[in-house]
Design a protein around this motif. Structure first.
Motif: not given
Length: 366
Positions: A147-170
């Motif tokens: 939440d903090a990372i996305v807020s900071a990046a978008h506040g500066a006009g940058a896009k956010v790429i998130m790397g995830v482990n697909p099992i964790s998304l369960g």
């Protein structure tokens, strides 16, 4: 990174059928409907898993997916990228290689307690920052403060790429709910055996606004002249094939059989099964972390939450400890900067973990 998970028998049974194993690239949709539909179903499942709007048909592996995502975010006045130092070192290496060939400036954020520091990110963001890449769970297993990372990046006009482990998304909140622009990762945990390191697949998903920038293939659903449901390759940039020097990506293919395997795995497990796997992985890891703490292996991440990997200090030389464990037929953790990175999946039973603890106790003389 590759993980050992339970794979239902139906996965190999279906994915090894002759029509899938011998299928050729689907340039002619009128004779490739089965293969195209399998890719379409894969895309649909990956979007549902990540909470994103669009998925391509996969790329070569998770590290390539991360690097390709960076080029999706570049604009005329925004070319540089900020990458978390808590990302997988192999992914970092691939990103650096890709960016070096295109003279893309890369800033590596320092790690604070096995995690990315949002304040440090805020300090390095500039007007030319195109993208921020953060992995969660990260290399040390820690769940980042997205939440903090996305807020900071978008506040500066940058896009956010998130790397995830697909099992964790369960179990965990999907990337789409954080508001990230692109979600990528390695699909190996979705039904693929270790296989000495491959072949695997990288999954790439994004929000609708960035759909036309997705590299590689996308299978779309449409209707034929008779109104029947059918499938075609769609939204592929001409530059990927012809004007290669103008393209943001030259990937024109995909890991179709691996994507098919992931689809069968997800269909076989279902939401309830995937959640059960994720919960078991997490509970096993937390049990092992607690038992190791009793032997002096303190968590390097402190109170930060983690999924099924965690990094600890080690009371003795980590390499020597791992060698002693190997003598007893136990594959220990990964030595990392004087500590050890441990991992548990649903296949590590309580008896396995108790045996590990007993052997470590013997080695330490406790």
């Amino acid at each position: 990174r590759s993980y050992r998970h339970y794979i239902p028998a139906v996965v190999k049974r279906l994915a090894s059928r002759e029509e899938f194993v011998t299928a050729y690239t689907p340039y002619q949709p009128e004779i490739s409907q089965g293969l195209l539909q399998s890719i379409f179903e894969y895309q649909t499942m990956i979007c549902a898993l990540t909470g994103m709007d669009a998925s391509n048909a996969s790329v070569y592996d998770g590290a390539v997916a991360a690097a390709e995502a960076i080029f999706m975010c570049q604009e005329r006045k925004r070319t540089s990228v900020v990458v978390s130092g808590a990302a997988d070192p192999q992914t970092l290496a691939v990103i650096k290689t890709y960016c070096e060939s295109r003279d893309v400036p890369v800033t590596i954020l320092p790690v604070d307690g096995c995690a990315t520091d949002p304040a440090a990110l805020q300090a390095v963001l500039a007007g030319d920052t195109a993208a921020v890449y953060v992995q969660s769970p990260n290399y040390f297993g820690v769940l980042e403060d997205m939440d903090a990372i996305v807020s900071a990046a978008h506040g500066a006009g940058a896009k956010v790429i998130m790397g995830v482990n697909p099992i964790s998304l369960g179990l965990l909140k999907p990337p789409g709910e954080y508001g990230v622009d692109i979600a990528v990762g390695e699909g190996q945990p979705l039904g693929m055996p270790l296989s000495f390191g491959g072949p695997y697949l990288g999954f790439m998903t994004c929000k609708k606004a960035m759909m036309r920038k997705l590299p590689g293939r996308i299978v779309g659903q449409t209707t034929d002249a008779q109104g029947n449901r059918c499938f075609v390759l769609t939204l592929q940039a001409r530059e990927q094939h012809i004007r290669r020097e103008k393209a943001s990506s030259n990937i024109c293919s995909n890991e179709a059989l691996c994507a098919m395997t992931a689809s069968v795995y997800l269909a076989a497990m279902g939401p309830r099964g995937l959640r059960q796997v994720a919960e078991t992985c997490a509970s096993h890891a937390h049990y092992l972390a607690g038992e190791l703490a009793k032997l002096g292996f303190s968590l390097r991440s402190g109170e930060k939450p983690f999924f099924h990997e965690f990094c600890t200090d080690c009371p003795m030389d980590p390499a020597l400890l791992c060698a002693k464990l190997e003598e007893r037929g136990i594959l220990g953790g990964l030595p990392v900067d004087g500590g050890i990175l441990w991992c548990c999946t649903e296949l590590n039973t309580k008896a396995d973990m108790d045996q590990l603890i007993a052997v470590i106790g013997e080695v330490l003389g406790k």
